[in-house]
Each structure stands twice: as structure tokens, then as C-alpha cells.
Enzyme design. Structure first.
Site, PDB file in Angstrom:
ATOM      1  N   ARG A 162      38.775  47.738  31.455  1.00 29.84           N
ATOM      2  CA  ARG A 162      38.074  48.966  31.048  1.00 29.84           C
ATOM      3  C   ARG A 162      38.638  50.281  31.381  1.00 29.84           C
ATOM      4  NH1 ARG A 162      35.607  45.261  28.054  1.00 29.84           N
ATOM      5  NH2 ARG A 162      34.546  43.650  29.218  1.00 29.84           N
ATOM      6  N   GLU A 288      29.725  36.535  36.899  1.00 28.74           N
ATOM      7  CA  GLU A 288      30.585  36.499  35.663  1.00 28.74           C
ATOM      8  C   GLU A 288      31.832  35.711  36.047  1.00 28.74           C
ATOM      9  OE1 GLU A 288      31.197  40.715  34.654  1.00 28.74           O
ATOM     10  OE2 GLU A 288      29.554  40.761  33.437  1.00 28.74           O
ATOM     11  N   ASP A 367      23.790  47.265  33.028  1.00 31.64           N
ATOM     12  CA  ASP A 367      25.302  47.215  33.048  1.00 31.64           C
ATOM     13  C   ASP A 367      26.059  48.592  32.381  1.00 31.64           C
ATOM     14  OD1 ASP A 367      27.756  46.921  33.693  1.00 31.64           O
ATOM     15  OD2 ASP A 367      28.179  45.397  32.411  1.00 31.64           O
ATOM     16  N   GLU A 395      33.320  52.996  29.843  1.00 35.23           N
ATOM     17  CA  GLU A 395      33.174  51.483  29.013  1.00 35.23           C
ATOM     18  C   GLU A 395      31.974  51.427  27.767  1.00 35.23           C
ATOM     19  OE1 GLU A 395      32.414  48.203  31.462  1.00 35.23           O
ATOM     20  OE2 GLU A 395      32.384  46.689  29.644  1.00 35.23           O
TER      21      GLU A 395
HETATM   22  O1  GCW Z   1      30.342  45.972  32.613  1.00 32.18           O
HETATM   23  C1  GCW Z   1      30.982  44.490  33.010  1.00 32.18           C
HETATM   24  C2  GCW Z   1      32.430  45.028  32.368  1.00 32.18           C
HETATM   25  C3  GCW Z   1      33.387  43.731  32.924  1.00 32.18           C
HETATM   26  C4  GCW Z   1      33.250  44.269  34.658  1.00 32.18           C
HETATM   27  C5  GCW Z   1      31.834  43.950  34.984  1.00 32.18           C
HETATM   28  C6  GCW Z   1      31.685  44.268  36.472  1.00 32.18           C
HETATM   29  C7  GCW Z   1      35.056  44.136  36.254  1.00 32.18           C
HETATM   30  O2  GCW Z   1      32.392  44.602  31.041  1.00 32.18           O
HETATM   31  O3  GCW Z   1      34.635  44.263  32.558  1.00 32.18           O
HETATM   32  O4  GCW Z   1      34.230  43.490  35.254  1.00 32.18           O
HETATM   33  O5  GCW Z   1      30.964  44.699  34.361  1.00 32.18           O
HETATM   34  O6  GCW Z   1      31.196  45.185  36.808  1.00 32.18           O
HETATM   35  O7  GCW Z   1      31.846  43.278  37.312  1.00 32.18           O
END
Ligand code: GCW
Length: 682
Positions: A162, A288, A367, A395
């Protein structure tokens, strides 16, 4: 040769020392502490640029006016009558005062500690360059937050997750870079805005990065720490929870297993051999697809505490992320709601975390969208240290192609009243620990810099890094005054330049929101890279991010009465405000409610007309940004001018794309025409 864009707000080019001149010929300092040396180096550098002459550094009092530099401790041996009241007693605080020594006027910069001295020096230089008069210079100031931290999502191969501003300044080809001069320049920028911690690597810790905590990398990591240390900045590392299995020879990473505890203790002891002031670990666990305590049937307090125990004897912290949710949701299952996840995972653990664990919570329940409510976890964790996680890197907010000045959004978040202890329980008070009397707290921002010429890709995105630091230091500042300060420091004092840039910055978040996400709907982006419109990009996916638009209506029903029940995670009166469609603010309507397109907003417009109007307006206003910028040709550095112009043109294209894709999408869904009959593709 470094371009002007490189120097950011520390260029000292568009101002002069003016009425401060008398003080600036001599600097008296006795301490030889490394950070004080840095402070002197910075003061000398700045004044030299401002006066075109180097000040003399003395360890005694000269016969004429001078600047005194030292800590409260150093002051004890001086005959300066400095009266200090409050603020400076805070860790990292400072005072700047004009005092007498006999007949001599002395401008004293006094730090509560050495870092405070450095912050005092940067304050003075900032004040001079902002054109603040000598009458207003006196101050006692201390940071509102103890922890003011930047997270880098940098990988060892040099890529930045990102990142929109080039490659990592720390890593390349799976090694730490040899030449750390750029890291030093970065440390200067960060210290000048009060940042005191940096996490070097991505929270997604991959194969090579897992080894950053071992002898293989620590000699080089400690070189980076050496650079930052001189600027009062501690370094931290993101760790892989499964490291004992992946790089150790253990069959398990179970946090309650004695072998695992011992493994981490030894790892930590070794780190402190290399880096005696190591800050600690940042952990993304069970999130994730990252490993975590869930694998072993343990909870997150057990996971975090195991690491905290290893770090505790050394004074280290664990930043444990609350970004834990099920990312394998079945979109057909309407009872599942990603927004509820952080609270559901962490609220039951309140009180179970050790006192050197800090729960790092993203500002919203989803997010980093352009518009989300504030996470209900703030205010819910009453016995846990917490930190607010913001995303400086854009992002979901334009990727440093589109202009989006984020302090306006951040300020709303910090001012948000959780009502956790009645009225006035703002997020700012929760995260600095004062509301619940916690030991640690602070604000964390995901970095927007890389090795691009201007650090941030878009030169105006420098204002986001600057604003982040200023708000982390003092959340009571207004986004507008921060914008003005940044503009003056970066571009000088021409009224037209200041007014134009400040107005562009201040309008930019609304503009971006208008042409992208209506009424609190997020995620209408292209999956994966997250730039550009795709209204159903995440609609039938496993990530749990939906708007449920059909031909009749749109929005996510998160009410207790008929929806997922998310609103119950808030305290009253917030819970009812969101629950009740009458009191739910327009800008978050579709986050909380599913409504027909003909639903009337408080503005009097229908939802569908609002979508059309904001998208037409947003695209026009994006064009307006470029018109404004064009009026500055010849008034600011040519290269910066062109860099920004190029991006404003990309933004216009993007905004038009968003306008047409979103408007057409909803026109086709609803068959309802725009009352103004503007062009919507069919
Ligand atoms: O927003 C999401 C992003 C991921 C990121 C994740 C997080 C680093 O798309 O790229 O990973 O959040 O914050 O862990």
C-alpha cells in the site's frame, strides 16, 4: 542534487530570522548528550540558512543575547530565572522563554528530557519560519500522547504494501540498505513533528522478514536504530507469531507452551544486546491469513502477554492489532457483519492484557474508508492500553494521485465522543490514556513515504505526514491551522499561495468523498489494488464488505431492531443516534441502514438524487482544484508545481470515471432519472 520537494517543511527557504536576530548569533550549551548534539546541529543548520551565517556554539555565556539550550537538569547550573509551570513536566515536553541573565536577554529552550530539547529547537525554527512574532514565542508545551508512532509496511525486498511513493528507504534486495543518509533525513522530518517511534517492517511478516529478529539481520537493523536514536526515535519490529516454528525448531508457537515462552525470551534478550533501547513488537495475528494464538485454541490476551512478558524486563512494548475479523465470509449470510468483529474479539478480554501491551485499533470498524463511524472499541476497553491506528498512506483515499488532506478526517475521529464516562469522553482522551487512567497510549499512522523525490509521491501529501505528527502531539490543533502552518513552512508567506493551497487542502476530503462513496458506503473500489470505481468489486466476495444494493434499495442494516445489531456496541446516546434512522447522520446513513433510493435525507434530497448530485459536484470540484492550482504558476517551485499538476490531472480522470461508473450503476439499478437531466450513460 536534491530537489526542493525533498526538503519538505524543513527547507528554511522562504523566511528570515527577522526580529529574532539578536538572539541568534550565539548558542550556549553545556550538555554533550547525543540528542542535544542533534538539537544543536539542527539549530545551527536552520539558523545558518535563515541568517546566512553560522551561529557560534559556546559553553559559557557571551556578553550579548544568546539562545540557551538544555534540559531542566542542565538549567540547575545556570543563573537563568526560568519559571516553569506545568506542561513541561510531561515526558518529552519543553519550554521556550525569554529571560534575563544580568542585563542580557536570553532565549531559553528547556526540555523536560533531551528529546524535549530537540522538540523545543524545532518549535523555535517553526515559529520563526511561520512568521510568529517574538512576543508570542514563549510556550510551555508537552505532547498529549506518549506514543507517537509511524508504522511502515515495508518488505525486505524494497516493496511497500500500500505504498504510493516509491520503494522502501530501509530495505532493498532482501537486505538493509548500505547508505542510511536518507534514513537520517527522514528521522529529521519525523523528529521535527514529534514522532518518537517507528516500526520498520510490514505487519504482514513474510518469510525473510520473519528473520529480522535474528542475528542474521540485527547488526543491520541496529544501524538503522543508531540513526533514529539521535533523533529521539525508537525502533520497533513487526513479528510473525509463528516464528518459533518457522525459524526456530519448535513444533508449536502455542503461547502457553514453556518452550515457546523461552524461545521468545531469548530472541528478545538478543535483540536488546544489539539495540538497548529497542521499542518492542507490533503484531498482526489471526488476521487475513496471518498466524496467531487461535491456531492453538488460545485467546489474544494469552498471545500478547506471552510476548509482553519477554519484553517487560527490557522496557519493551507489544502493539497488538485489533484488526481481527473473519475474511472468509459467505456473502449470502446476512447475519455476518465484519464491522462487529474487533469489538466482539477484544471487548471480552478487557482487563486481561499486561500493562506493556497496547491494543492498536483502526479508527473505524472496517478498514480505512473515506467515511466510517469511529470504532466502538474506543471507550469499550476500560482496562487496556489502547492506541488509535490511522492510515497516512492513501490506500482508500486516492493513493497519492488524488488530493486528500486527511487531518480533517482525523480531527473528527479524535473529537468523537464515546460517552464512555459521560459527555466529553472523546477518542483523544481515550487513546492518550487519560480517560481511564492507563499507563500507555497514543496514535499510530501507517506511513505514506517512500524513496520518491518528494517522499510522498504527491508533494501535497506531505501535509498528511506533517498533520499526523502535529495531531499526535496535540489533537486540539485545528486541521486548518495545521494546513496553514505546513503551507507557510513549505511554500512561504505569499498570501495568495497560502490561501489557495489551504483552501485546496481543506476541501479535498469532501471532494474525494463526493465522487467516490456516498453516505457511508465503502468498498466500491477495484479489488486488490483498491484504486478506481467498481461498485460490485467486493459485493460477492469473502472479505465481508458489502453495500447490498439491489433495484429497491441500498445500505447495510446494522440496527438492533432489524439488522446485525452492530449499533449496540456503542454507548448511549450514540447507540440510539445510529439505531434511529431519524437521528442517524446523513453521511453515515447507508452504513447503518438499508433504505429505498427514494428515502428522503435530512438535506431534503432523496438518496438517489444525492448520489447523482455528489458525483457530478465531486467531479466538477476536482476540476476546480486544478484551476486553483494553475493560478500559482510561477509562484512556487517549478518542479513541485509540475508534479502536483500532473497528479491533479490524474485525479480529474479518476473523478470522472467514478462519477460515470457510479451514476450509471445506480441509474441502471433504479431506473430513476436525474432531476437535472445531466448526462448519465445508460
Ligand atoms: O487495508 C488492509 C490492506 C492490507 C493491510 C491490512 C492491514 C498490511 O489492504 O494491505 O495489510 O489492511 O491493515 O493489516
Amino acid at each position: 542534487k536534491k530537489s526542493k520537494a525533498y526538503n519538505c517543511w524543513l527547507n528554511y527557504e522562504n523566511c528570515s530570522v527577522g526580529e529574532y536576530q539578536d538572539f541568534c548569533n550565539y548558542i550556549k550549551v553545556k550538555s554533550t548528550h547525543p540528542i542535544i548534539n542533534t538539537a544543536i546541529e539542527e539549530l545551527k543548520f536552520g539558523l545558518n540558512k535563515l541568517m546566512k551565517k553560522e551561529p557560534l556554539i559556546l559553553n559559557y555565556s557571551p556578553k550579548s543575547s544568546y539562545i540557551f539550550v538544555g534540559t531542566l537538569e542542565d538549567l540547575k547550573n545556570e543563573k537563568l530565572d526560568v519559571q516553569i509551570k506545568n506542561e513541561i513536566l510531561k515526558e518529552d515536553g519543553f519550554a521556550v522563554k525569554i529571560v534575563k541573565e544580568g542585563d542580557t536577554d536570553v532565549l531559553a529552550i528547556i526540555g523536560q528530557n533531551e528529546k524535549g530539547v530537540l522538540y523545543g529547537v524545532f518549535y523555535l525554527l517553526r515559529a520563526i519560519c511561520s512568521g510568529n512574532s517574538l512576543n508570542e514565542i514563549e510556550i510551555e508545551d508537552g505532547p498529549y500522547n506518549l506514543l507517537r508512532i509511524i508504522n511502515h509496511w515495508d518488505n525486505l525486498n524494497g516493496e511497500i504494501e500500500r505504498g504510493y511513493a516509491g520503494q522502501s528507504i530501509f530495505f532493498k534486495d532482501n537486505k538493509v540498505v548500505e547508505d542510511l543518509s536518507r534514513v537520517k533525513d527522514y528521522a529529521r522530518l519525523l523528529a521535527s513533528i514529534g514522532i518518537n517511534g517507528v516500526v520498520l517492517n510490514n505487519v504482514n511478516v513474510h518469510k525473510y522478514e520473519t528473520e529480522l529478529i535474528t542475528d542474521k539481520f540485527l547488526p543491520d537493523v541496529s544501524r538503522i536504530a543508531d540513526v533514529f536514536r539521535l533523533y529521539g526515535i525508537k525502533i520497533y519490529l513487526s513479528i510473525n507469531f509463528a516464528a518459533p516454528v518457522e525459524i526456530g525448531d519448535l513444533p508449536t508457537a502455542d503461547p502457553l507452551d514453556e518452550r515457546v515462552k523461552k524461545w521468545w525470551k531469548e530472541i528478545v534478550e538478543n535483540i536488546y544486546r544489539y539495540i538497548p533501547d529497542f521499542g518492542g513488537f507490533l503484531v498482526k495475528a489471526d488476521s487475513e491469513f496471518r498466524p496467531g494464538p487461535f491456531t492453538y485454541g488460545r485467546n489474544h490476551a494469552e498471545g500478547a502477554n506471552m510476548l509482553a512478558e519477554a519484553l517487560k524486563p527490557h522496557g519493551g512494548l507489544v502493539f497488538w492489532r485489533a484488526f481481527v475479523y473473519n475474511c472468509m465470509v459467505d456473502w449470502r449470510d446476512r447475519t455476518q457483519d465484519r464491522a462487529k468483529a474487533a469489538y466482539e474479539n477484544f471487548k471480552p478480554l478487557d482487563g486481561q492484557f499486561m500493562d506493556n501491551v497496547v491494543l492498536q485499533i483502526k479508527y473505524g470498524p472496517m478498514d480505512f474508508q473515506i467515511r466510517e463511524p469511529v470504532s466502538p472499541l474506543f471507550g469499550a476497553m476500560e482496562k487496556t492500553n489502547v492506541a488509535l491506528e490511522l492510515q497516512i498512506t492513501q490506500e482508500y483515499t486516492g493513493q497519492q494521485k488524488d488530493l486528500c488532506y486527511l487531518p480533517t478526517m482525523w480531527k473528527e475521529i479524535l473529537d468523537f465522543d464515546t460517552y464512555a464516562k459521560g459527555k466529553g469522553s472523546t477518542v483523544a482522551k481515550v487513546v492518550n490514556g487519560s480517560l481511564f487512567g492507563m499507563k500507555y497510549g497514543g496514535i499510530v499512522g501507517v506511513s505514506n513515504i517512500g524513496d520518491s523525490k518528494s517522499w510522498t509521491g504527491h508533494p501535497l501529501a506531505q501535509a498528511n505526514l506533517y498533520g499526523f505528527g502535529r495531531l499526535a502531539w496535540n489533537p486540539l490543533l485545528s486541521p486548518k491551522e495545521i494546513a496553514e502552518e505546513w503551507t507557510k513552512l513549505t511554500f512561504g508567506h505569499d498570501e495568495q499561495v497560502i490561501n489557495t493551497i489551504v483552501s485546496m487542502l481543506m476541501a479535498s476530503r469532501d471532494i474525494y468523498e463526493k465522487y467516490t462513496a456516498p453516505l457511508g458506503v465503502g468498498w466500491m473500489v477495484n479489488p486488490g489494488h483498491h484504486y478506481g470505481p467498481n461498485p460490485e468489486g467486493y459485493e460477492y466476495s469473502h472479505w465481508g464488505t458489502y453495500h447490498y444494493a439491489d433495484y429497491k434499495g441500498i445500505g447495510v442494516d446494522r440496527t438492533v431492531a432489524t439488522g446485525t445489531g452492530y449499533t449496540a456496541q456503542y454507548k448511549e446516546p450514540i447507540a440510539s443516534m445510529y439505531e434511529n434512522i431519524e437521528t442517524c447522520p446523513d453521511e453515515l446513513l447507508l452504513f447503518f441502514h438499508h433504505v429505498p433510493y427514494t428515502h428522503k435525507l435530512k438535506s431534503g434530497k432523496t438518496v438517489i438524487q444525492h448520489i447523482y448530485d455528489t458525483h457530478f459536484e465531486g467531479a466538477e470540484e476536482a476540476k476546480g482544484l486544478k484551476e486553483k492550482w494553475l493560478t500559482l504558476r510561477g509562484k512556487i517551485d517549478e518542479e513541485i508545481f509540475e508534479m502536483v499538476l500532473e497528479r491533479l490531472e490524474m485525479q480529474i480522470k479518476n473523478a470522472i470515471e467514478w462519477r460515470d461508473v457510479v451514476n450509471t450503476y445506480f441509474y441502471r439499478k433504479t431506473g430513476i432519472r436525474d432531476v437535472h437531466n445531466r448526462k448519465i450513460y445508460e
